[in-house]
Design a protein around this motif. Structure first.
Motif, short mmCIF file in Angstrom:
data_model
loop_
_atom_site.label_atom_id
_atom_site.label_comp_id
_atom_site.label_asym_id
_atom_site.label_seq_id
_atom_site.Cartn_x
_atom_site.Cartn_y
_atom_site.Cartn_z
N SER A 83 -5.01 -2.57 -5.24
CA SER A 83 -3.94 -3.44 -4.73
C SER A 83 -4.48 -4.66 -3.98
O SER A 83 -3.77 -5.64 -3.80
N HIS A 137 0.23 3.93 -10.27
CA HIS A 137 -0.77 3.93 -9.19
C HIS A 137 -1.77 5.05 -9.42
O HIS A 137 -1.43 6.23 -9.31
N GLY A 164 -1.42 12.66 0.00
CA GLY A 164 -2.58 11.79 0.14
C GLY A 164 -2.15 10.34 0.01
O GLY A 164 -0.96 10.04 0.02
N GLY A 165 -3.13 9.47 -0.11
CA GLY A 165 -2.83 8.04 -0.18
C GLY A 165 -2.99 7.40 1.18
O GLY A 165 -3.57 6.34 1.33
N THR A 166 -2.44 8.05 2.19
CA THR A 166 -2.75 7.77 3.59
C THR A 166 -2.80 9.14 4.27
O THR A 166 -2.42 10.15 3.66
N HIS A 224 -3.95 18.63 1.59
CA HIS A 224 -4.20 17.25 2.01
C HIS A 224 -5.34 16.72 1.14
O HIS A 224 -6.40 17.32 1.09
N ALA A 225 -5.09 15.65 0.43
CA ALA A 225 -6.10 15.16 -0.52
C ALA A 225 -6.45 13.71 -0.22
O ALA A 225 -5.65 12.95 0.33
N TRP A 226 -7.65 13.37 -0.58
CA TRP A 226 -8.11 11.98 -0.41
C TRP A 226 -8.72 11.51 -1.72
O TRP A 226 -9.33 12.30 -2.46
N GLY A 227 -8.55 10.23 -1.99
CA GLY A 227 -9.18 9.67 -3.18
C GLY A 227 -8.88 8.20 -3.23
O GLY A 227 -8.35 7.62 -2.27
N MET A 228 -9.23 7.56 -4.30
CA MET A 228 -8.92 6.15 -4.46
C MET A 228 -8.84 5.80 -5.93
O MET A 228 -9.34 6.55 -6.80
N THR A 229 -8.21 4.67 -6.23
CA THR A 229 -8.07 4.21 -7.60
C THR A 229 -9.43 4.27 -8.31
O THR A 229 -9.52 4.71 -9.46
N ILE A 238 -11.43 11.36 7.36
CA ILE A 238 -11.44 9.90 7.45
C ILE A 238 -11.03 9.53 8.87
O ILE A 238 -9.99 9.99 9.35
N ARG A 289 -10.19 3.13 7.70
CA ARG A 289 -10.78 2.19 6.75
C ARG A 289 -11.81 1.41 7.56
O ARG A 289 -11.55 1.10 8.74
N ILE A 310 -6.62 6.57 12.87
CA ILE A 310 -5.84 7.65 12.23
C ILE A 310 -5.54 8.78 13.22
O ILE A 310 -4.43 9.29 13.28
N THR A 336 1.29 -0.02 -2.52
CA THR A 336 1.08 1.40 -2.80
C THR A 336 1.51 2.27 -1.61
O THR A 336 1.12 3.42 -1.51
N LYS A 390 0.96 1.99 1.70
CA LYS A 390 0.15 2.12 2.92
C LYS A 390 0.64 1.07 3.91
O LYS A 390 1.14 0.02 3.51
P1 AMP Z 1 -5.85 3.47 -3.44
O1 AMP Z 1 -6.98 3.02 -4.24
O2 AMP Z 1 -4.74 2.49 -3.36
O3 AMP Z 1 -5.41 4.81 -3.84
O4 AMP Z 1 -6.36 3.58 -1.93
C1 AMP Z 1 -7.47 4.34 -1.60
C2 AMP Z 1 -7.60 4.40 -0.10
O5 AMP Z 1 -6.49 5.07 0.48
C3 AMP Z 1 -8.78 5.21 0.38
O6 AMP Z 1 -9.99 4.49 0.32
C4 AMP Z 1 -8.36 5.54 1.81
O7 AMP Z 1 -8.60 4.46 2.69
C5 AMP Z 1 -6.87 5.73 1.68
N1 AMP Z 1 -6.54 7.15 1.58
C6 AMP Z 1 -6.28 7.87 0.48
N2 AMP Z 1 -5.98 9.15 0.79
C7 AMP Z 1 -6.07 9.24 2.14
C8 AMP Z 1 -5.88 10.29 3.08
N3 AMP Z 1 -5.53 11.53 2.72
N4 AMP Z 1 -6.07 10.01 4.40
C9 AMP Z 1 -6.42 8.76 4.80
N5 AMP Z 1 -6.59 7.74 3.96
C10 AMP Z 1 -6.42 7.96 2.64
#
Ligand code: AMP
Length: 549
Positions: A189, A234, A305-307, A327-332, A433, A436, A451, A525, A527
């Motif tokens: 984004s 997304h 996830g996502g934030t 609770h999941a974390w990831g990115m595009t 995390i 950012r 956070i 997205t 955030k």
């Molecule tokens: P996007 O590529 O738009 O999905 O954004 C990815 C970014 O979203 C990551 O690098 C994180 O900064 C943030 N993010 C995704 N999941 C989490 C989460 N569970 N907690 C905190 N930040 C997250």
């Protein structure tokens, strides 16, 4: 060393194999969509596969070639699913476009991708009408609608999805090609600078789907009725449209209707067992449940996830509604799964409160994603859950660079991708995390993670949403400012909210000020758009600014 080659068949991992499998082994399994017009549409994997093959023929007839980019601007729906599979299946590249981007960004990415065709929902036709003269590469537009729901339009070269596929042969001989062939494209984004294209391959998509199905991640399986809330525009809806086909899970698409009532209705009527969405959507659902006294009887587990998932949300879903939270974390750039919060066996022996502390973290390392944290010189930091630094990742479903080389070489010399997130890792592999990198608050040479402060503020019953940003301070460089939105009916004061932090965070982390706003700005997205907040509050004078400490 002389290596010996194995004697296993060489079968490329291709996206077409996923939907073919679903049709062959789970043909009767339902795919349910709430349409834009709000009615419920029902189909099955067998039917979707038949129509996907017809669409593949239609695309070929339109002149689409392998390697062409074909854009979609659509909500989650069965037709969007057909486009997912038909486009990648013929060797073309599915470019999912986020309709919430600004018009300039939409034009930029469609031109950058050189989309030859666009598949759009009827509700986005007016948007495309506005942009059409700036999209010289687009040769045709397919509206993902039935004939009787085709909108009036001034656009040239418009097709109706249903008319386009009607009467086409129901069998398509999927081409077999190298599994490293590009399959889909999704732009980040880009809150600063132009969006950059992440180009997935058939191989990365298929192995990421296996990951999404594994019990220690989202665990999508054949018994599931899966509500795909996270948008198909997304990060591939977190890979769920592929993973569901891989195991024959029932798929339920909510269309554009993501308010608490609409989502709850689908959960009840479709016996939803699993779902995935960003915290703001869960917030809406929880508010609806609280107002109506309704429950989530069939829902077993959700991914958030996502934030960061606010801890109070995790606790409420688990304790008040009996829904397990991952609770999941990831990115595009990571397809998107990076870490997932299904607790380890040993962790389940811990007292409840300690388990909740682990669930606050963004999950733990999963097979396929190597994690490390490094300092600004690239030196690895301790995995002690305390040291925090730049989070780096490596793995087969992680980008090695951006489409057309934008952004240059992004990997470090050892091939690790810098996530831009700042995190801790503990000895058990759980990752948290703190921020950012660009949002970290630098106070007197030390870092304050926003956070953790946001998580505390969210525990206050009067707070609906919040963000903590750093603002200028004459002595400390930057200090935290808490921006919060009150829940309807609440009149919590700044002093009360600040008092709520007592004993919950280190004293020097306490926000210096609180400002209540009617709403927070968001990225496309979902955030919180902290760049906009930092701009708006750039000259905010903190009450502590003149105080000698
Ligand atoms: P996007 O590529 O738009 O999905 O954004 C990815 C970014 O979203 C990551 O690098 C994180 O900064 C943030 N993010 C995704 N999941 C989490 C989460 N569970 N907690 C905190 N930040 C997250």
């Amino acid at each position: 060393m002389s290596l010996m080659r194995g004697l296993m068949m060489e079968m490329p991992l291709l996206i077409s194999s996923l939907i073919r499998y679903a049709a062959e082994y789970h043909g009767g399994r339902e795919i349910v969509t709430r349409t834009i017009e709000k009615d419920i549409h029902r189909t099955t994997y067998a039917e979707v596969y038949r129509r996907t093959q017809q669409l593949a023929h239609a695309l070929t007839a339109l002149g689409a070639e392998p390697g062409d980019r074909i854009g979609t601007i659509g909500w989650n729906s069965h037709r969007h699913l057909e486009v997912y599979y038909a486009v990648s299946g013929i060797g073309a590249i599915l470019h999912t476009i986020n309709p919430r981007l600004f018009a300039d960004q939409l034009v930029y990415i469609m031109n950058h991708a050189e989309d030859r065709f666009l598949f759009v929902d009827s509700s986005f036709v007016p948007l495309i009408e506005q942009l059409a003269d700036k999209l010289p590469k687009v040769e045709g537009i397919v509206v993902m609608a039935a004939e009787d729901r085709m909108p009036e339009t001034t656009l040239a070269n418009v097709h109706c999805h249903e008319t386009l596929i009607a009467g086409r042969p129901e069998h398509y001989d999927w081409p077999r090609f190298d599994e490293n062939t590009a399959s889909s494209l999704c732009y980040t984004s880009g809150t600063t600078g132009n969006p950059k294209g992440v180009l997935y391959s058939h191989r990365s998509t298929v192995i990421h789907s296996w990951c999404v199905c594994s019990a220690d991640t989202l665990g999508i399986n054949n018994r599931d009725s899966l509500l795909v809330i996270v948008p198909m525009f997304h990060a591939n809806a977190w890979g769920t449209p592929y993973a569901a086909a891989m195991c024959g899970a029932k798929l339920v698409f909510p269309g554009p209707h993501l308010d608490g009532q609409s989502v709850h209705e689908l959960i009840e009527s479709e016996g939803i067992t699993a779902s995935a969405a960003v915290p703001t959507v869960w917030l809406g659902i929880l508010q609806y449940l609280e107002e109506t006294g309704k429950t989530l009887d069939t829902l077993e587990r959700v991914a958030i996830g996502g934030t960061a998932a606010p801890p109070v949300m995790v606790r409420t879903l688990q304790e008040a509604y009996g829904v397990r939270v991952c609770h999941a974390w990831g990115m595009t750039e990571m397809s998107p799964l990076g870490t997932t919060g299904v607790l380890k066996g040993e962790s389940l022996m811990l007292p409840k409160e300690e388990q909740y502390k682990l669930q606050e973290k963004q999950g733990r390392g999963i097979y396929g994603v190597d994690l490390k944290i490094v300092d600004d010189d690239g030196e690895p930091l301790a995995r002690d859950g305390v040291a925090f630094g730049n989070l780096m990742v490596r793995g087969p479903w992680i980008s090695s660079g951006y489409f057309k080389g934008e952004g240059g070489d992004v990997l470090d010399p050892d091939g690790w991708f810098p996530t831009g997130d700042v995190a801790t890792l503990d000895a058990e592999g759980y990752m948290q995390i703190t921020d950012r990198a660009k949002d970290v608050i630098k106070s007197g040479g030390e870092w304050i993670g926003s956070i953790e402060l946001e998580n505390v503020a969210m525990e206050h019953p009067g707070v609906a949403e919040c963000a903590v940003i750093g603002v200028k301070h004459p002595k400390w460089d930057e200090r935290p400012l808490l921006l919060a939105v009150r829940r309807p009916g609440s009149n919590v004061t700044p002093a009360e909210l600040l008092g709520f932090f007592a004993g919950k965070v280190a004293k020097w982390w306490l926000p210096d000020d609180v400002v209540f706003l009617d709403e927070l700005p968001h990225t496309p997205t979902g955030k919180v758009l902290k760049t906009a907040l930092r701009e708006r509050f750039a000259d905010h004078v903190l009450p502590t600014a003149g105080v000698a400490e």
